[in-house]
Write a protein that holds these residues in place. Structure first.
Motif, PDB file in Angstrom:
ATOM      1  N   HIS A  23      29.217 -55.928  10.154  1.00  0.00           N
ATOM      2  CA  HIS A  23      29.901 -54.756  10.690  1.00  0.00           C
ATOM      3  C   HIS A  23      31.333 -54.761  10.190  1.00  0.00           C
ATOM      4  CE1 HIS A  23      26.853 -53.485  13.571  1.00  0.00           C
ATOM      5  NE2 HIS A  23      26.626 -54.761  13.796  1.00  0.00           N
ATOM      6  N   ARG A  24      31.850 -53.582   9.966  1.00  0.00           N
ATOM      7  CA  ARG A  24      33.259 -53.454   9.612  1.00  0.00           C
ATOM      8  C   ARG A  24      33.947 -52.648  10.688  1.00  0.00           C
ATOM      9  NH1 ARG A  24      32.466 -52.026   3.311  1.00  0.00           N
ATOM     10  NH2 ARG A  24      30.426 -51.678   4.024  1.00  0.00           N
ATOM     11  N   SER A  25      35.182 -52.975  10.898  1.00  0.00           N
ATOM     12  CA  SER A  25      35.955 -52.227  11.872  1.00  0.00           C
ATOM     13  C   SER A  25      36.360 -50.884  11.277  1.00  0.00           C
ATOM     14  CB  SER A  25      37.203 -53.012  12.276  1.00  0.00           C
ATOM     15  OG  SER A  25      38.094 -53.088  11.174  1.00  0.00           O
ATOM     16  N   GLU A  28      38.987 -51.409   8.648  1.00  0.00           N
ATOM     17  CA  GLU A  28      38.453 -51.883   7.375  1.00  0.00           C
ATOM     18  C   GLU A  28      37.814 -50.741   6.583  1.00  0.00           C
ATOM     19  OE1 GLU A  28      37.242 -56.507   8.278  1.00  0.00           O
ATOM     20  OE2 GLU A  28      35.966 -54.909   9.094  1.00  0.00           O
ATOM     21  N   GLU A  29      37.088 -49.876   7.273  1.00  0.00           N
ATOM     22  CA  GLU A  29      36.476 -48.730   6.603  1.00  0.00           C
ATOM     23  C   GLU A  29      37.537 -47.796   6.045  1.00  0.00           C
ATOM     24  OE1 GLU A  29      33.405 -48.021   5.789  1.00  0.00           O
ATOM     25  OE2 GLU A  29      32.502 -49.733   6.794  1.00  0.00           O
TER      26      GLU A  29
END
Length: 140
Positions: A23-25, A28-29
């Protein structure tokens, strides 16, 4: 009527363990999006530099490369080389203006002041370049 589901779903919809995939925060996206927009703007800027060199474009490309490297944790962006074809400057400036606008939106949403200022400056520069009358070259 319908056959009951006998296997566990591959999509985890329960609030429990979701460590099956990375998962990316949101931050981060947004970093990834902003780096992509700035890298695309850098490619167009490099194309413009090859077509119509100027100190402003040289400085802008260096600043863009620095921002992309910062967002990519120090990895330098790939630099493009002129395509060699006859390129319309207005089309390149229009494309660069649109890319700078996209970068500005993402930079604003992630509250990245340095990238937002750079994107806004590039939008202004490309808008001004589009407004300038283009020189016609005489044939013969």
């Amino acid at each position: 009527m319908y056959e009951p589901i006998r296997t566990k779903s591959v999509h985890s919809t329960m609030a429990g363990s979701t460590t099956d995939f990375p998962h990316r925060s949101r931050e981060e996206e947004l970093d990834i999006q902003l780096a992509a927009h700035l890298a695309a703007l850098l490619a167009v800027t490099d194309e413009l530099r090859a077509t119509a060199p100027s100190e402003d474009l040289d400085a802008a490309s260096d600043r863009l490369a620095d921002q992309v490297a910062r967002l990519r944790e120090g990895r330098k962006p790939a630099r493009s080389v002129a395509s060699g074809g006859q390129v319309k400057l207005t089309a390149l400036h229009r494309r660069a203006h649109a890319l700078a606008g996209r970068a500005l939106v993402v930079a604003a949403s992630r509250a990245d002041t340095a990238a937002a200022i750079l994107a806004a400056e590039r939008m202004d520069a490309h808008a001004a370049a589009q407004a300038e009358p283009q020189e016609l070259s005489g044939v013969g």
